[in-house]
Design a protein around this motif. Structure first.
Motif, PDB file in Angstrom:
ATOM      1  N   LYS A  76       0.323  -3.960   3.346  1.00 47.73           N
ATOM      2  CA  LYS A  76      -0.125  -2.449   2.859  1.00 47.73           C
ATOM      3  C   LYS A  76      -1.413  -2.669   2.019  1.00 47.73           C
ATOM      4  O   LYS A  76      -1.817  -2.119   1.176  1.00 47.73           O
ATOM      5  CB  LYS A  76       0.952  -1.918   1.822  1.00 47.73           C
ATOM      6  CG  LYS A  76       2.083  -1.396   2.602  1.00 47.73           C
ATOM      7  CD  LYS A  76       3.070  -1.113   1.762  1.00 47.73           C
ATOM      8  CE  LYS A  76       4.343  -0.187   2.551  1.00 47.73           C
ATOM      9  NZ  LYS A  76       5.115  -1.612   3.137  1.00 47.73           N
ATOM     10  N   GLN A  77      -2.583  -3.185   2.827  1.00 47.73           N
ATOM     11  CA  GLN A  77      -3.972  -3.606   2.357  1.00 47.73           C
ATOM     12  C   GLN A  77      -4.907  -2.393   2.779  1.00 47.73           C
ATOM     13  O   GLN A  77      -5.221  -1.613   1.651  1.00 47.73           O
ATOM     14  CB  GLN A  77      -4.581  -4.715   2.869  1.00 47.73           C
ATOM     15  CG  GLN A  77      -5.769  -4.899   2.304  1.00 47.73           C
ATOM     16  CD  GLN A  77      -6.036  -5.315   0.916  1.00 47.73           C
ATOM     17  OE1 GLN A  77      -5.103  -6.019   0.293  1.00 47.73           O
ATOM     18  NE2 GLN A  77      -7.219  -5.031   0.176  1.00 47.73           N
ATOM     19  N   PHE A 118      -0.649   1.859  -0.368  1.00 46.73           N
ATOM     20  CA  PHE A 118      -1.975   0.758   0.213  1.00 46.73           C
ATOM     21  C   PHE A 118      -2.905   0.825  -0.783  1.00 46.73           C
ATOM     22  O   PHE A 118      -3.467   1.633  -1.666  1.00 46.73           O
ATOM     23  CB  PHE A 118      -2.516   1.424   1.377  1.00 46.73           C
ATOM     24  CG  PHE A 118      -1.435   1.644   2.604  1.00 46.73           C
ATOM     25  CD1 PHE A 118      -1.578   0.303   3.352  1.00 46.73           C
ATOM     26  CD2 PHE A 118      -0.486   2.470   2.553  1.00 46.73           C
ATOM     27  CE1 PHE A 118      -0.802   0.557   4.547  1.00 46.73           C
ATOM     28  CE2 PHE A 118       0.343   2.621   3.825  1.00 46.73           C
ATOM     29  CZ  PHE A 118       0.294   1.333   4.698  1.00 46.73           C
ATOM     30  N   THR A 119      -3.528  -0.429  -0.844  1.00 48.19           N
ATOM     31  CA  THR A 119      -4.812  -1.067  -1.678  1.00 48.19           C
ATOM     32  C   THR A 119      -5.884   0.092  -1.182  1.00 48.19           C
ATOM     33  O   THR A 119      -6.520   0.660  -2.430  1.00 48.19           O
ATOM     34  CB  THR A 119      -5.145  -2.450  -1.576  1.00 48.19           C
ATOM     35  OG1 THR A 119      -3.985  -3.221  -1.624  1.00 48.19           O
ATOM     36  CG2 THR A 119      -6.166  -2.863  -2.496  1.00 48.19           C
ATOM     37  N   ASN A 169      -9.036   7.505  -6.553  1.00 45.86           N
ATOM     38  CA  ASN A 169      -9.877   6.520  -6.486  1.00 45.86           C
ATOM     39  C   ASN A 169      -9.826   5.431  -5.662  1.00 45.86           C
ATOM     40  O   ASN A 169     -10.977   4.949  -4.762  1.00 45.86           O
ATOM     41  CB  ASN A 169      -9.708   5.572  -7.887  1.00 45.86           C
ATOM     42  CG  ASN A 169      -9.931   6.407  -9.200  1.00 45.86           C
ATOM     43  OD1 ASN A 169     -10.869   7.327  -8.827  1.00 45.86           O
ATOM     44  ND2 ASN A 169      -9.613   6.096 -10.415  1.00 45.86           N
ATOM     45  N   ASN A 170      -8.787   5.314  -4.999  1.00 47.53           N
ATOM     46  CA  ASN A 170      -8.661   4.433  -3.569  1.00 47.53           C
ATOM     47  C   ASN A 170      -8.530   4.996  -2.377  1.00 47.53           C
ATOM     48  O   ASN A 170      -8.153   4.515  -1.232  1.00 47.53           O
ATOM     49  CB  ASN A 170      -7.426   3.434  -4.012  1.00 47.53           C
ATOM     50  CG  ASN A 170      -6.134   4.063  -3.792  1.00 47.53           C
ATOM     51  OD1 ASN A 170      -5.920   5.395  -4.186  1.00 47.53           O
ATOM     52  ND2 ASN A 170      -4.999   3.641  -3.350  1.00 47.53           N
ATOM     53  N   ILE A 171      -9.001   6.262  -2.305  1.00 46.54           N
ATOM     54  CA  ILE A 171      -9.273   6.929  -0.949  1.00 46.54           C
ATOM     55  C   ILE A 171     -10.680   7.087  -0.527  1.00 46.54           C
ATOM     56  O   ILE A 171     -11.430   7.736  -1.593  1.00 46.54           O
ATOM     57  CB  ILE A 171      -8.441   8.381  -1.095  1.00 46.54           C
ATOM     58  CG1 ILE A 171      -7.022   8.366  -1.341  1.00 46.54           C
ATOM     59  CG2 ILE A 171      -8.718   9.159   0.405  1.00 46.54           C
ATOM     60  CD1 ILE A 171      -6.274   9.684  -1.466  1.00 46.54           C
TER      61      ILE A 171
END
Length: 244
Positions: free
Chosen positions: A34-35, A55-56, A75-77
């Motif tokens: 799930k990177q 996911f990362t 933040n990670n989208i």
């Protein structure tokens, strides 16, 4: 890909239904790593938001800058304006690719070539959507008449894939059997009419006639909806999933 949703992106973000937790509970264990995930045709980012918890990195694309402006931020989208068929991602980059209520607008062959290029071997493609909502016999009769008779000629030809429950969409992957899921909702009359106004055929009608066709059926619906009270309903989830 047609852009039918920019003009009502705020409505779309407010009134479009969300997929059930059970859908993600089924799909996510199928993904070993799930990177990186790609949510293509992200719209208001509702699926990207869920993926961001697992996911990362989540890369979310849409052809509508207005949709992305109203999308859910995390933040990670990483949002970008891009066509589904012309992705600017590295080869074998993604562990999972999702498309929610958008695949019927795509050039299938061109998009699937991008999926095969950017998805890791053994990676998962999940295509999801939903058809016509169901509430009760009286309300359904009004909405079905609205769908077919009042705005029927304003639907794009691609809508047929939704009417056919995504079963006629080509799917050149190692497809898996998927269980049935439902989107359960409790809506007020305002929420129902808000959702109906997001329909692309309604937007085409408004553009052609300078009036909102939802107002034609609003008085009938109001007679069946208690004031400010919510009524239960559901959508049947359309789901195709498979491995590269």
């Amino acid at each position: 890909m047609k852009d039918n949703f920019s003009t009502r992106s705020a409505l779309y973000a407010t009134f479009r239904p969300s997929y059930p937790d059970e859908l993600y509970d089924f799909l996510l264990p199928l993904v070993a790593s799930k990177q990186n995930a790609w949510d293509c045709g992200t719209g208001n980012g509702q699926v990207a938001k869920i993926l961001s918890h697992y996911f990362t990195n989540v890369y979310a694309t849409d052809i509508s800058n207005e949709q992305i402006d109203h999308a859910i931020k995390q933040n990670n989208i990483f949002y970008s304006v891009a066509e589904a068929e012309k992705a600017k991602f590295d080869d074998a980059f993604f562990d999972m690719i999702t498309v929610a209520q958008a695949i019927h607008w795509f050039d299938f062959d061109a998009f699937y070539n991008e999926v095969k290029r950017t998805l890791k071997p053994g990676g998962l493609l999940a295509v999801m959507g939903y058809g016509l909502l169901k509430i009760n016999d009286e309300v359904d009769k009004i909405i079905n008449h609205f769908y077919t008779e009042i705005i029927g000629k304003y639907w794009d030809k691609e809508r047929k894939y939704v009417d056919e429950n995504y079963t006629t969409i080509p799917f050149p992957f190692k497809e898996i059997n998927c269980p049935a899921f439902k989107i359960i909702f409790e809506w007020t009359l305002e929420e129902l009419t808000g959702y109906l106004t997001t329909w692309s055929a309604v937007q085409h009608y408004i553009k052609a006639n300078k009036s909102n066709p939802v107002e034609i059926i609003s008085p009938q619906l109001a007679g069946l909806f208690p004031s400010k009270q919510k009524i239960n309903g559901h959508f049947t989830v359309l789901l195709r999933a498979g491995f590269r």
